[in-house]
Scaffold this active site. Structure first.
Site, PDB file in Angstrom:
ATOM      1  N   HIS A 133       0.856  -1.187   0.000  1.00 32.55           N
ATOM      2  CA  HIS A 133       0.000   0.000   0.000  1.00 32.55           C
ATOM      3  C   HIS A 133       0.894   1.241   0.000  1.00 32.55           C
ATOM      4  O   HIS A 133       1.395   1.648   1.050  1.00 32.55           O
ATOM      5  CB  HIS A 133      -0.901   0.018   1.239  1.00 32.55           C
ATOM      6  CG  HIS A 133      -1.888  -1.114   1.289  1.00 32.55           C
ATOM      7  ND1 HIS A 133      -2.947  -1.182   0.414  1.00 32.55           N
ATOM      8  CD2 HIS A 133      -1.972  -2.213   2.067  1.00 32.55           C
ATOM      9  CE1 HIS A 133      -3.653  -2.279   0.681  1.00 32.55           C
ATOM     10  NE2 HIS A 133      -3.080  -2.926   1.673  1.00 32.55           N
ATOM     11  N   HIS A 143      -0.450  -6.539  -5.275  1.00 33.73           N
ATOM     12  CA  HIS A 143      -0.479  -7.806  -4.556  1.00 33.73           C
ATOM     13  C   HIS A 143       0.141  -8.850  -5.458  1.00 33.73           C
ATOM     14  O   HIS A 143      -0.067  -8.844  -6.671  1.00 33.73           O
ATOM     15  CB  HIS A 143      -1.935  -8.168  -4.244  1.00 33.73           C
ATOM     16  CG  HIS A 143      -2.161  -9.628  -3.989  1.00 33.73           C
ATOM     17  ND1 HIS A 143      -2.883 -10.422  -4.840  1.00 33.73           N
ATOM     18  CD2 HIS A 143      -1.740 -10.430  -3.001  1.00 33.73           C
ATOM     19  CE1 HIS A 143      -2.913 -11.664  -4.369  1.00 33.73           C
ATOM     20  NE2 HIS A 143      -2.233 -11.700  -3.266  1.00 33.73           N
ATOM     21  N   GLY A 291      -7.018 -19.108  12.187  1.00 33.06           N
ATOM     22  CA  GLY A 291      -5.698 -18.625  11.802  1.00 33.06           C
ATOM     23  C   GLY A 291      -5.307 -17.407  12.633  1.00 33.06           C
ATOM     24  O   GLY A 291      -6.127 -16.868  13.386  1.00 33.06           O
TER      25      GLY A 291
END
Lengths: 307, 307
Positions: A133, A143, A291
């Site tokens: 970013h 990405h 996670g």
């Protein structure tokens, strides 16, 4: 059991070493951007940004880091990785590069969905994932990831995509051309048109009727039977990004921006958040199966607006 | 068909009129807060915030506005509402109050899930919903709604909850006490402990192992057979919020804040975003069934950080 798996231990080692090497190359290229900018909008007052590395262990304090980029979360077991994060740089407001190598057994539910896991739930997976970013609204967000996954079968996957605030045809063309070259150089195993369409299809926000960005490529389950060729292609997918993205950054990183342009960027980042929390398979799966939340949400933009 | 439905047209009219009246009362109370602050952190330089109203029609440019607060999206047909939004006030950085009355037929999938809709998919629904994001990190964010839904059956639902950045026991107790009084005054139809627990259970982020805020009450499918009593309770749920929330705002609205406190608020708002996009049933249902995105996401906070 199946015949001899071509995803051998030696090849696991080769892939893992390459993901780490790519991480080092990319982090260095991004840090050089930090050094080389004149610092528009007073940013040269900041120290040139640097990546800070955090080692994590699976089952320990953190879990697999990048959202959307792996199918390993939700299994059990070992391994870990190194998360490299740059915060508050001159060019990069937040950038994360995560390398991980994990192994274990898929849960019962996952076994049905993962190729080659039905009769033997053990897996090994290694990969690198990147979310960037930039501070300037003129510099596109990006990405990318590449990964190798081994069950009783094995495959490569990955890709990369660009998310500008203000689309620029020349910039977009330059980004796509880099991936087209990578695919065309490996046309025995890679289909650029298919991989480009796959990316467009995946990074789309139906509720906005908007693409997340201008696309790139996306591929998965790549196993042509020629491991060396598939690996060589995967490496070139990484190299293509590592070459083209810093070049795009440098085209714009000295260009000043207005408050209005910054606000447009903050709004565009809201779309990124919406995509990741509403649709990104890896993010949702990771968050809903225990996670490590901080690691999974490392991809979230630092400063966002829904005015 | 069922016996005579106690949710008559006359009672629809009474409920609808009350939701509008409550909207007017609440917007006025919030605008008075804007007038009465001394404006810490330079906010008195801003004009006192005012609500702007936008009328929308179902099937037209916008659809039902507030996330999470109704089950009408995904059906077909008529009606509409008025969305009142204040932006960039001295006290309220973004506040939305939406009143809607819609009717139509539930889709085949919805018919199975909605009480009283299986054999006759027609519905009527009216309600008011509120989301408030104050500028000061000392002033808690808040959400409330009340609604009446009519199928071949009918019921009330609603509630309210508080999301402070910095929890303050006295403030939290004051908020809960307001709802306890409302419930206790209607103990024939309302169970405070149950409604409080329902709220805590709903507004929870499993991936953070954090509640969204400090709770409040939440209730749904309220139809005791005494329409007047159920409606009177629903009105008092609205009044309780309309009394206590502006009072809480006034306790803190002149208190200056630091950059660090503001940043803590921006991070806390990220949790609000995560909840709404990952878990809020109304938001997800609305976005995935073609509701009006701008209206549904009116609840999103204006300025958010994931550092």
């Amino acid at each position: 059991m199946s015949e001899q798996n071509i995803f051998t231990d030696d090849r696991k080692g080769q892939a893992e070493a390459w993901f780490r090497d790519f991480r080092d190359q990319l982090c260095s290229a991004l840090e050089r951007c930090e050094d080389d900018t004149s610092g528009p909008n007073g940013m040269s007052d900041l120290a040139a940004g640097r990546f800070e590395r955090t080692t994590w262990n699976r089952g320990g304090a953190a879990d697999q880091a990048r959202s959307g980029d792996d199918v390993m979360r939700g299994g059990t077991d070992g391994g870990g990785g190194v998360m490299s994060v740059m915060r508050e740089g001159r060019v990069f407001e937040k950038a994360g590069v995560n390398v991980s190598t994990v192994s274990g057994e898929f849960s019962a539910e996952m076994r049905e969905r993962i190729p080659g896991a039905k009769d033997d739930p053990r897996f090994w997976a290694s990969g690198v994932s990147v979310v960037i970013h930039p501070r300037s609204p003129h510099v596109p967000a990006a990405h990318m990831n590449t990964r190798m996954i081994v069950t009783t079968s094995g495959w490569f996957g990955g890709g990369g995509d660009l998310t500008p605030v203000f689309e620029n045809d020349a910039e977009t063309a330059q980004f796509h051309a880099a991936y087209k070259s990578a695919c065309d150089a490996h046309s025995d195993v890679a289909d650029y048109d298919k991989f480009k369409a796959w990316c467009d299809d995946y990074f789309y926000l139906p509720h906005r009727q908007e693409p997340r960005g201008v696309g790139g490529i996306f591929y998965d389950n790549l196993n042509t039977g020629d491991w060396e060729a598939d690996f060589a292609f995967t490496q070139d997918v990484g190299r293509a990004f590592g070459d083209v993205y810093p070049a795009l950054v440098r085209q714009k990183f000295d260009q000043p921006w207005t408050d209005e342009e910054r606000q447009a960027q903050r709004i565009k980042r809201g779309r990124y958040v919406e995509f990741n929390l509403l649709y990104d398979r890896g993010t949702l799966f990771g968050l809903k199966t225990g996670g490590n939340t901080d690691a999974i949400l490392m991809s979230m933009p630092p400063d966002v607006a829904w005015p």
